[in-house]
Design a protein around this motif. Structure first.
Motif, PDB file in Angstrom:
ATOM      1  N   MET A   1     -66.876  33.670  53.350  1.00 41.69           N
ATOM      2  CA  MET A   1     -67.256  34.547  54.916  1.00 41.69           C
ATOM      3  C   MET A   1     -66.447  34.961  55.826  1.00 41.69           C
ATOM      4  SD  MET A   1     -69.297  37.988  55.484  1.00 41.69           S
ATOM      5  CE  MET A   1     -70.272  37.055  53.743  1.00 41.69           C
ATOM      6  N   GLU A   2     -66.070  35.690  56.485  1.00 43.22           N
ATOM      7  CA  GLU A   2     -65.086  35.783  57.299  1.00 43.22           C
ATOM      8  C   GLU A   2     -65.874  35.000  58.601  1.00 43.22           C
ATOM      9  OE1 GLU A   2     -62.762  39.404  57.802  1.00 43.22           O
ATOM     10  OE2 GLU A   2     -62.192  38.934  56.003  1.00 43.22           O
ATOM     11  N   PRO A   3     -66.223  34.341  59.238  1.00 42.05           N
ATOM     12  CA  PRO A   3     -65.692  33.564  60.176  1.00 42.05           C
ATOM     13  C   PRO A   3     -66.497  34.454  62.241  1.00 42.05           C
ATOM     14  CG  PRO A   3     -63.679  32.739  60.111  1.00 42.05           C
ATOM     15  CD  PRO A   3     -64.173  33.513  59.564  1.00 42.05           C
ATOM     16  N   ASP A   4     -65.443  35.751  61.407  1.00 47.49           N
ATOM     17  CA  ASP A   4     -65.691  36.355  62.275  1.00 47.49           C
ATOM     18  C   ASP A   4     -66.958  37.872  61.883  1.00 47.49           C
ATOM     19  OD1 ASP A   4     -63.633  37.604  61.398  1.00 47.49           O
ATOM     20  OD2 ASP A   4     -62.285  38.257  62.398  1.00 47.49           O
ATOM     21  N   VAL A   5     -67.134  37.137  61.169  1.00 45.02           N
ATOM     22  CA  VAL A   5     -68.295  38.318  61.023  1.00 45.02           C
ATOM     23  C   VAL A   5     -69.368  38.025  60.941  1.00 45.02           C
ATOM     24  CG1 VAL A   5     -69.111  40.323  58.969  1.00 45.02           C
ATOM     25  CG2 VAL A   5     -66.481  39.413  59.220  1.00 45.02           C
ATOM     26  N   GLU A   6     -70.360  39.046  61.604  1.00 44.12           N
ATOM     27  CA  GLU A   6     -71.837  39.163  62.214  1.00 44.12           C
ATOM     28  C   GLU A   6     -72.415  39.665  60.640  1.00 44.12           C
ATOM     29  OE1 GLU A   6     -75.063  41.799  64.545  1.00 44.12           O
ATOM     30  OE2 GLU A   6     -72.980  42.017  64.539  1.00 44.12           O
ATOM     31  N   SER A  33     -59.952  57.431  60.592  1.00 48.42           N
ATOM     32  CA  SER A  33     -58.915  56.008  62.012  1.00 48.42           C
ATOM     33  C   SER A  33     -59.953  55.159  63.339  1.00 48.42           C
ATOM     34  CB  SER A  33     -59.175  57.760  63.461  1.00 48.42           C
ATOM     35  OG  SER A  33     -60.349  58.195  63.435  1.00 48.42           O
ATOM     36  N   GLY A  34     -60.828  55.020  62.769  1.00 45.79           N
ATOM     37  CA  GLY A  34     -61.587  53.544  63.407  1.00 45.79           C
ATOM     38  C   GLY A  34     -61.760  52.609  62.711  1.00 45.79           C
ATOM     39  N   PRO A  35     -62.417  51.479  63.125  1.00 48.17           N
ATOM     40  CA  PRO A  35     -62.050  50.340  62.140  1.00 48.17           C
ATOM     41  C   PRO A  35     -63.064  49.997  61.842  1.00 48.17           C
ATOM     42  CG  PRO A  35     -62.669  49.342  64.482  1.00 48.17           C
ATOM     43  CD  PRO A  35     -62.589  50.813  64.628  1.00 48.17           C
ATOM     44  N   LEU A  36     -62.977  48.845  60.190  1.00 52.57           N
ATOM     45  CA  LEU A  36     -64.080  48.703  59.473  1.00 52.57           C
ATOM     46  C   LEU A  36     -65.307  47.408  60.742  1.00 52.57           C
ATOM     47  CD1 LEU A  36     -62.771  47.173  56.593  1.00 52.57           C
ATOM     48  CD2 LEU A  36     -63.480  49.815  56.839  1.00 52.57           C
ATOM     49  N   PRO A  37     -66.952  48.302  60.359  1.00 54.58           N
ATOM     50  CA  PRO A  37     -67.535  47.497  60.945  1.00 54.58           C
ATOM     51  C   PRO A  37     -67.558  45.960  60.891  1.00 54.58           C
ATOM     52  CG  PRO A  37     -68.453  48.531  58.932  1.00 54.58           C
ATOM     53  CD  PRO A  37     -66.820  48.529  59.386  1.00 54.58           C
ATOM     54  N   GLU A  38     -67.472  44.899  61.540  1.00 50.70           N
ATOM     55  CA  GLU A  38     -67.562  43.369  61.322  1.00 50.70           C
ATOM     56  C   GLU A  38     -68.628  42.926  61.389  1.00 50.70           C
ATOM     57  OE1 GLU A  38     -65.668  41.908  64.805  1.00 50.70           O
ATOM     58  OE2 GLU A  38     -62.982  42.922  64.519  1.00 50.70           O
ATOM     59  N   ARG A  39     -69.507  43.534  60.501  1.00 50.97           N
ATOM     60  CA  ARG A  39     -70.860  43.136  59.818  1.00 50.97           C
ATOM     61  C   ARG A  39     -70.986  42.931  58.426  1.00 50.97           C
ATOM     62  NH1 ARG A  39     -72.951  47.866  60.596  1.00 50.97           N
ATOM     63  NH2 ARG A  39     -73.395  47.889  62.844  1.00 50.97           N
ATOM     64  N   ALA A  40     -71.708  41.971  57.787  1.00 53.02           N
ATOM     65  CA  ALA A  40     -71.662  41.486  57.100  1.00 53.02           C
ATOM     66  C   ALA A  40     -73.494  42.181  56.438  1.00 53.02           C
ATOM     67  CB  ALA A  40     -71.672  40.861  55.835  1.00 53.02           C
ATOM     68  N   LEU A  41     -73.710  42.766  55.725  1.00 50.14           N
ATOM     69  CA  LEU A  41     -74.962  43.005  55.000  1.00 50.14           C
ATOM     70  C   LEU A  41     -75.925  41.688  53.769  1.00 50.14           C
ATOM     71  CD1 LEU A  41     -75.652  46.187  54.913  1.00 50.14           C
ATOM     72  CD2 LEU A  41     -76.049  45.365  56.852  1.00 50.14           C
ATOM     73  N   ARG A  42     -76.838  41.477  54.077  1.00 51.60           N
ATOM     74  CA  ARG A  42     -77.342  39.810  53.404  1.00 51.60           C
ATOM     75  C   ARG A  42     -79.069  40.079  52.637  1.00 51.60           C
ATOM     76  NH1 ARG A  42     -75.981  34.529  55.526  1.00 51.60           N
ATOM     77  NH2 ARG A  42     -73.981  35.140  54.641  1.00 51.60           N
ATOM     78  N   LEU A  43     -79.158  39.703  51.749  1.00 51.90           N
ATOM     79  CA  LEU A  43     -81.046  40.516  50.986  1.00 51.90           C
ATOM     80  C   LEU A  43     -80.252  38.998  50.164  1.00 51.90           C
ATOM     81  CD1 LEU A  43     -82.721  42.433  51.208  1.00 51.90           C
ATOM     82  CD2 LEU A  43     -81.955  42.610  48.712  1.00 51.90           C
ATOM     83  N   SER A  44     -81.588  38.390  51.010  1.00 48.51           N
ATOM     84  CA  SER A  44     -81.986  36.633  50.196  1.00 48.51           C
ATOM     85  C   SER A  44     -83.129  37.194  49.668  1.00 48.51           C
ATOM     86  CB  SER A  44     -82.104  36.261  51.895  1.00 48.51           C
ATOM     87  OG  SER A  44     -81.093  35.565  52.570  1.00 48.51           O
ATOM     88  N   ASP A  45     -83.717  35.439  48.910  1.00 47.62           N
ATOM     89  CA  ASP A  45     -84.602  35.619  48.221  1.00 47.62           C
ATOM     90  C   ASP A  45     -84.846  36.534  46.992  1.00 47.62           C
ATOM     91  OD1 ASP A  45     -86.661  34.140  47.573  1.00 47.62           O
ATOM     92  OD2 ASP A  45     -88.400  34.811  48.102  1.00 47.62           O
TER      93      ASP A  45
END
Length: 289
Positions: A1-6, A33-45
């Motif tokens: 995972m990239e370190p700057d991704v929430e 035209s805009g940037p990609l969201p600097e966010r990752a989505l996670r689903l655990s368990d």
């Protein structure tokens, strides 16, 4: 995972019907035209539903059992991909995105006993001669160790860009078909019932026509799964696959599978119309030694 991704942790898998409706209502104005969201989505368990797994194995041709097919984590991660793309800060409209390629690496065999953690992020928004490309990356870990990795590449058709074309896919295998499959008209609905992917282009002739197709088309990941299942149980072990989608597979339809085996265990497989005139996909699979 990239370190700057929430990383945002979800409490339950997103609802795909809700996401498709939301994406249709919010599609206007997303030009890329805009940037990609600097966010990752996670689903655990995440625990495997064995009944659903068995239905998937039966539909796609994998042997029944607790070993997860090569493509099963893609099914589990797809709702997270869709959630990310349906949100308002994603620069491309979800309706009309074309699934061009898919790459999967199985680092170790997964079973229905494994408790999975899924993480999805978007990356590498870039120009393409036919529009814009973006990658949706899915990672699966078990007890903190990466077990599976997938990359789905989507095209948003639009203004042509003066950039080099991507490297070509392998040549379609030649020779007599290894198998011929007759896919009935309800194939898309049956796969949607198991996978949850209720994109209207796959469900019925009328909803597909509204999206510009003469009939419903098969899910690309259904066709991919059918091909991998036909190659044998080794595909569920440590291995990599890369598939290039060419022309939609209209339902009902008859398709032919051609297979070429190479040194080192590499297999190139192609899916075409029965007469070979229409090429639907070509897939390269390699074991990890």
């Amino acid at each position: 995972m990239e370190p700057d991704v929430e990383v945002e942790t979800l409490q339950q898998p997103p609802s795909l019907p809700r996401l498709y409706a939301t994406a249709a209502l919010t599609a206007r104005g997303r030009s890329g035209s805009g940037p990609l969201p600097e966010r990752a989505l996670r689903l655990s368990d995440v625990r495997v539903d064995r009944d659903r797994l068995l239905l998937y194995q039966h539909l796609c041709g994998f042997p029944a059992g607790d070993v997860l097919p090569h493509t099963w984590p893609q099914v589990l991660g797809f709702p997270l991909q869709t959630e990310l793309m349906a949100r308002r800060d994603f620069p491309l409209a979800l309706p009309g995105l074309v699934h061009l390629e898919n790459t999967i690496t199985v680092h170790r065999p997964l079973t229905a006993d494994d408790v999975l953690e899924l993480t999805v992020r978007a990356e590498h928004l870039r120009e393409h001669p036919r529009g814009l490309l973006v990658d949706l990356v899915t990672e699966v870990t078990v007890a903190g160790e990466q077990a599976w990795h997938g990359r789905s590449t989507y095209l948003r058709k639009g203004r042509s860009h003066d950039v080099a074309r991507p490297a070509p896919s392998p040549e379609m295998p030649a020779g007599e078909p290894a198998a011929v499959w007759r896919l009935p008209g309800d194939t898309g609905r049956r796969y949607a019932a198991v996978s949850g992917d209720v994109n209207p282009i796959h469900l019925h002739r009328l909803t597909a026509r509204a999206m510009g197709f003469p009939r419903a088309i098969a899910h690309g990941m259904y066709s991919t799964a059918r091909v991998l299942a036909a190659l044998g149980p080794a595909t569920s072990g440590p291995s990599t696959s890369r598939v290039w989608f060419r022309k939609p597979l209209l339902l009902p339809g008859t398709v032919a599978l051609a297979v070429e085996r190479h040194a080192g265990g590499e297999v190139v497989a192609g899916l075409t119309s029965r007469d070979g005139e229409v090429e639907h996909l070509v897939l390269d699979w390699r074991p990890i030694r």
